[in-house]
Design an enzyme around this catalytic site. Structure first.
Site, PDB file in Angstrom:
ATOM      1  N   SER A  90      33.235  30.090  40.252  1.00 27.62           N
ATOM      2  CA  SER A  90      34.426  29.775  39.480  1.00 27.62           C
ATOM      3  C   SER A  90      34.096  28.688  38.457  1.00 27.62           C
ATOM      4  O   SER A  90      33.240  28.895  37.610  1.00 27.62           O
ATOM      5  CB  SER A  90      35.566  29.389  40.416  1.00 27.62           C
ATOM      6  OG  SER A  90      36.810  29.421  39.751  1.00 27.62           O
ATOM      7  N   GLU A 148      40.080  39.626  41.967  1.00 25.52           N
ATOM      8  CA  GLU A 148      40.015  38.203  41.670  1.00 25.52           C
ATOM      9  C   GLU A 148      41.388  37.524  41.661  1.00 25.52           C
ATOM     10  O   GLU A 148      41.626  36.538  42.352  1.00 25.52           O
ATOM     11  CB  GLU A 148      39.330  37.990  40.312  1.00 25.52           C
ATOM     12  CG  GLU A 148      37.826  38.241  40.308  1.00 25.52           C
ATOM     13  CD  GLU A 148      37.042  37.089  40.909  1.00 25.52           C
ATOM     14  OE1 GLU A 148      37.651  36.095  41.326  1.00 25.52           O
ATOM     15  OE2 GLU A 148      35.798  37.210  40.967  1.00 25.52           O
ATOM     16  N   HIS A 205      39.557  36.124  44.818  1.00 24.63           N
ATOM     17  CA  HIS A 205      38.811  34.997  44.256  1.00 24.63           C
ATOM     18  C   HIS A 205      38.404  34.028  45.364  1.00 24.63           C
ATOM     19  O   HIS A 205      39.222  33.623  46.177  1.00 24.63           O
ATOM     20  CB  HIS A 205      39.709  34.275  43.244  1.00 24.63           C
ATOM     21  CG  HIS A 205      39.052  33.156  42.503  1.00 24.63           C
ATOM     22  ND1 HIS A 205      38.262  33.354  41.395  1.00 24.63           N
ATOM     23  CD2 HIS A 205      39.074  31.820  42.708  1.00 24.63           C
ATOM     24  CE1 HIS A 205      37.842  32.194  40.941  1.00 24.63           C
ATOM     25  NE2 HIS A 205      38.314  31.237  41.724  1.00 24.63           N
TER      26      HIS A 205
END
Length: 509
Positions: free
Chosen positions: A197, A321, A417
């Site tokens: 990320s 995600e 995610h």
């Protein structure tokens, strides 16, 4: 019990502690001499406060005697809804520290993995149990994890201060690794920089920077975010922060504001971002105000256009995600058609992107449309484009998609995610992992964790994670699932929609 490990760095001696290898019986480890040497909270730069507030990092001063390195350093000031907890107090300012976990500080030439944590560029800390390094170190890596300035301390564009100070912190940490890692058993010529990320966005940015060249050999980027902004937009964000604080938008003026009060203002601005939608567009809709700035100096350009020298790169994303954010916000399955129209208008590539998404997903609900375009624009397409750009620059890219769904709450999270992080580290017993994977985790999660962790170790050691390299023609991608397979890139609809549309920095509307 052996004496605690002591290593000499260029600044002075540090004393760590011995801990058992992951998954091993502690008594057997002690008898066999196979404990891990762990060092925490080592200063790689001076505290960025006082005269050094908002400055580029400065090398730490030397010390006499032996400095204890058993506890994590304090976290940097945190913003947002999910700040990391600090082991100290808000007055602790020794933020720029790192941690080292090594299977043998006396060995020579072990591959090194330098981990850059995520957290949306506004939060996060290297001491999170999610990043427990012991499984990777037990497999033969020297694992380094770092803290760096986030939020306004690291990214606000300020008159009188360098841009993207967080990236300068990361480069300073890599210089520390180059100077010192041999004393911990690592090979300074075999460094892999890795992140997820915001950490992956940092890795992508480092790939473009002359200042970082030569400090690492390989790179791992899980879920590369697409949120960078122009200097004009960044200047307006800083002006709004200063307005909230009743001061001027300069480094000198904001240096008078307590760091945690400034971090709180970033949180306040994040909550108020919808009010700035007409002017700030994609940035306002993304939910994070202080992001990397394409300033032309520290960050010469967006990674997909500025990457000119390829490396060995392992890059990928999860299948679902954006699901994490829709579930955590309580909005999964409840978005309206009006909200879907706004998301498509802001994030789908113009002019025909919105219609292309509706054509590719006939019968999709507003929530499904939002999750698709948000996943693509914010994470999946930037990750794919980084693989393509690195290959075009002469590097070797290896691409993956995590498709294994998390079983928690009836599977609502999907392959969301962040799910890849505990799988890669093998930290399946961490609080975050237990929340989404269950306790104990299902056998398929244990298997995928072993595959991904072994891919990391193999890649950091040899440059090959164990599946064929990606190229624009074959598009071979490792899909990690209950039954993993190597196939053509699975998100073909998104790839077609975005073909010919460059990823650009967020700007003013």
């Amino acid at each position: 019990m052996p004496e605690q490990p002591v290593v000499r760095t260029t600044e002075g001696l540090v004393r760590g502690c011995w801990e058992p290898q992951h998954g091993q019986d502690q008594r057997q480890d002690q008898q066999a001499g196979r404990e891990l040497a762990v060092f925490r909270g080592i200063r790689y730069a001076q505290p960025p406060v006082g005269a050094l507030r908002f400055a580029a990092p400065v090398e730490p001063e030397s010390w006499d005697g032996v400095r204890e390195a058993a506890a994590f350093g304090p976290v940097v000031p945190q913003s947002g809804p999910m700040p990391a907890e600090s082991p100290g107090t808000s007055e602790d300012t020794d933020w720029l520290t790192l941690n080292v976990c090594t299977p043998d500080p006396g060995a020579a030439g072990l591959p090194v993995l330098v981990w850059i944590h995520g957290g949306g560029f506004i939060s996060g800390a290297s001491g999170d149990p999610l990043y427990d390094p012991t499984a990777l170190a037990s497999a033969g890596l020297v694992v380094v994890s770092i803290n760096y300035r986030v939020g306004a301390e690291g990214f606000a564009l300020l008159e009188g201060a360098p841009a993207n100070r967080a990236f300068l912190d990361q480069i300073a940490a890599l210089h520390w690794v180059r100077r010192n890692i041999a004393g911990f058993g690592g090979d300074p010529a075999q460094v892999t920089v890795a992140g997820q990320s915001a950490g992956a966005g940092s890795v992508a940015a480092l790939l473009t920077m002359d200042q970082a060249r030569g400090l690492f050999r390989r790179a791992v980027a899980h879920t590369v975010p697409g949120n960078h902004c122009t200097p004009a937009l960044a200047a307006e964000v800083t002006a709004e922060l200063a307005k909230l604080l009743g001061t001027a938008p300069t480094a000198a003026a904001l240096a008078e504001v307590h760091p945690w009060r400034l971090a709180s203002a970033v949180t306040e601005l994040g909550t108020a971002l919808p009010e700035h939608l007409a002017r700030w567009g994609r940035l306002a809709h993304s939910g994070i105000a202080t992001v990397p700035v394409v300033d032309g100096e520290v960050m010469p350009g967006s990674p997909w256009s500025a990457l000119t020298a390829g490396v060995e790169l392992l890059v990928g994303h999860t299948r679902d995600e954006f699901r994490l954010f829709s579930v955590l916000s309580g909005r999964h399955g409840t978005f309206t058609e009006e909200e879907a129209r706004l998301a498509l208008d802001l994030f789908a590539p113009p002019p025909g992107g919105p219609d292309a998404y509706r054509a590719a997903l006939p019968g999709a609900t507003p929530s499904e449309l939002i999750e698709a375009v948000s996943s693509d624009a914010l994470f999946r397409v930037p990750s794919l484009r980084l693989a393509e750009a690195n290959a075009a620059a002469g590097g070797t890219s290896y691409l993956f998609e995590l498709a294994l769904p998390a079983p928690a709450l009836g599977g609502v999270f999907g392959a969301c995610h962040g799910l890849d992080v505990p799988l890669a580290f093998g930290s399946l017993d961490s609080p975050t992992a237990r929340h989404v994977l269950g306790d104990p985790p299902p056998p398929q999660a244990v298997r995928v964790s072993a595959e991904l962790r072994q891919a990391w170790v193999r890649f950091a050691t040899t440059g090959d994670p164990g599946w064929p390299a990606f190229d624009p023609d074959g598009q071979l991608t490792r899909v990690l699932d209950a039954r993993s397979e190597t196939v053509r890139y699975p998100q073909q609809a998104a790839r077609r929609i975005w073909t010919g549309n460059p990823l650009t920095a967020y700007g003013l509307r």
